[in-house]
Design an enzyme around this catalytic site. Structure first.
Site, short mmCIF file in Angstrom:
data_model
loop_
_atom_site.label_atom_id
_atom_site.label_comp_id
_atom_site.label_asym_id
_atom_site.label_seq_id
_atom_site.Cartn_x
_atom_site.Cartn_y
_atom_site.Cartn_z
N ASP A 163 0.89 -1.28 0.00
CA ASP A 163 0.00 0.04 -0.08
C ASP A 163 0.88 1.20 -0.05
OD1 ASP A 163 -2.83 1.12 2.15
OD2 ASP A 163 -1.49 2.27 0.52
N ASN A 213 -5.33 13.95 -10.73
CA ASN A 213 -5.97 14.75 -11.72
C ASN A 213 -5.56 16.11 -11.77
OD1 ASN A 213 -8.04 15.92 -10.69
ND2 ASN A 213 -8.66 13.80 -10.08
N GLY A 231 -9.17 5.87 -6.61
CA GLY A 231 -7.80 5.12 -6.83
C GLY A 231 -6.81 5.67 -5.57
N VAL A 232 -5.70 5.67 -6.15
CA VAL A 232 -4.46 5.93 -5.06
C VAL A 232 -4.60 7.30 -4.65
CG1 VAL A 232 -2.81 6.83 -6.60
CG2 VAL A 232 -2.02 5.53 -4.84
N ASP A 233 -5.31 8.29 -5.32
CA ASP A 233 -5.44 9.75 -5.09
C ASP A 233 -6.30 9.88 -3.77
OD1 ASP A 233 -6.79 12.56 -7.08
OD2 ASP A 233 -5.59 12.51 -5.16
N SER A 255 -1.23 5.80 -13.98
CA SER A 255 -2.12 6.08 -15.14
C SER A 255 -2.57 4.68 -15.56
CB SER A 255 -1.28 6.53 -16.52
OG SER A 255 -1.36 7.84 -16.60
N THR A 256 -2.17 3.41 -14.66
CA THR A 256 -2.71 2.03 -15.17
C THR A 256 -3.97 1.81 -14.56
OG1 THR A 256 -1.50 1.00 -13.20
CG2 THR A 256 -0.14 1.48 -15.46
N GLY A 257 -4.52 2.76 -13.79
CA GLY A 257 -5.88 2.27 -13.14
C GLY A 257 -7.05 2.98 -13.75
N1 APR Z 1 -1.20 1.77 -3.25
C1 APR Z 1 -0.52 1.47 -4.21
N2 APR Z 1 -1.08 1.53 -5.44
C2 APR Z 1 -2.48 1.92 -5.62
C3 APR Z 1 -3.29 2.07 -4.39
C4 APR Z 1 -2.42 2.11 -3.17
N3 APR Z 1 -3.10 2.36 -1.84
N4 APR Z 1 -4.47 2.18 -4.84
C5 APR Z 1 -4.73 1.94 -5.97
N5 APR Z 1 -3.45 1.77 -6.50
C6 APR Z 1 -2.88 1.53 -7.88
C7 APR Z 1 -4.06 0.96 -8.79
O1 APR Z 1 -4.22 -0.30 -8.79
C8 APR Z 1 -3.48 1.28 -10.24
O2 APR Z 1 -2.38 0.20 -10.44
O3 APR Z 1 -2.27 2.56 -8.57
C9 APR Z 1 -2.63 2.45 -9.92
C10 APR Z 1 -2.88 3.77 -10.49
O4 APR Z 1 -4.36 3.66 -10.55
P1 APR Z 1 -5.17 5.02 -10.37
O5 APR Z 1 -5.08 5.56 -8.87
O6 APR Z 1 -6.50 4.80 -10.71
O7 APR Z 1 -4.47 6.31 -11.10
P2 APR Z 1 -4.59 6.73 -12.42
O8 APR Z 1 -4.59 5.41 -13.33
O9 APR Z 1 -3.28 7.42 -12.77
O10 APR Z 1 -5.79 7.56 -12.75
C11 APR Z 1 -5.89 8.87 -11.99
O11 APR Z 1 -7.89 8.23 -10.91
O12 APR Z 1 -8.04 8.35 -8.58
C12 APR Z 1 -8.27 9.22 -9.78
O13 APR Z 1 -8.08 11.42 -8.98
C13 APR Z 1 -7.34 10.49 -9.65
O14 APR Z 1 -8.51 11.34 -11.77
C14 APR Z 1 -7.39 10.65 -11.21
C15 APR Z 1 -7.20 9.01 -11.83
#
Ligand code: APR
Length: 190
Positions: A22, A36, A44-46, A135-137
């Protein structure tokens, strides 16, 4: 899994560590937020970072919007805020490309996220930094292609940098970590 996750692999004589864990639990100088352009939070991680780090982080992001980026943080740029209640001292916020939004330039923007985040860490005298798979989520970047861009960009930066001693690549799912390890292009260990 210990509180900071499981170390799966190291590269570049131990300067880079791949972790299944995490990101919000990492005790490093800075963790990198896949934000974003609004910098006002998301899923997501944000979402996890703001939830774990508390309102100070959002307040600092709002101040950055007010004073530096009234139109929002551009894709590929990076800014630094307090880490609030996180184990990490700082959060470096970067905005990854939405897959397909920049045509052939997607890899250029993704590379910029890693490079600018590392530059911001160096400019602030930081020694350790932890990245998610930007960006992979939600932004839909294929994790295999992202692994090539991330590892190449990090290796290029560290080749000409002596200040950053630890880069962690933290994957929330084991399968994401495996996909990265299958596709990374770090130089072979000497
Ligand atoms: N720790 C590590 N990795 C994480 C965690 C965590 N706690 N939570 C999610 N992830 C991983 C996801 O599984 C993915 O592999 O982080 C990676 C990035 O995924 P996202 O968080 O969806 O970010 P991204 O694909 O860059 O999209 C960004 O999502 O959360 C919103 O505000 C953000 O609009 C922006 C978009």
């Amino acid at each position: 899994m210990n509180i900071e996750g499981d170390r799966l692999e190291t590269f570049l004589a131990g300067r880079v560590t791949v972790v299944h864990g995490d990101l919000t639990r990492q005790s490093v100088d800075a963790i990198v937020n896949a934000a974003n352009s609004s910098l006002l939070g998301g899923g997501g991680v944000d979402g996890a970072i703001h939830h774990a780090g508390g309102p100070e982080i959002l307040a600092a992001c709002r101040e950055i919007r007010r004073t530096q980026y009234p139109q929002g943080l551009p894709t590929g740029e990076a800014v630094i805020t307090t880490g609030g209640q996180l184990p990490a001292r700082f959060v470096i916020h970067t905005v990854g490309p939405v897959k397909g939004a920049h045509g052939e330039e997607d890899p250029v923007y993704l590379a910029s996220c890693y490079r600018r985040s590392l530059e911001v860490a160096r400019e602030n005298g930081l020694r350790s930094i932890a990245f998610p798979a930007i960006s992979t989520g939600i932004f839909g970047y294929p994790r295999e292609e992202a692994a090539v861009v991330a590892s190449r960009t990090i290796a290029e930066f560290l080749a000409s940098d002596g200040t950053i001693t630890e880069v962690r690549l933290v994957f929330f799912s084991r399968s994401d970590a495996e996909a990265f390890l299958q596709n990374q292009v770090f130089p072979a260990q000497g």
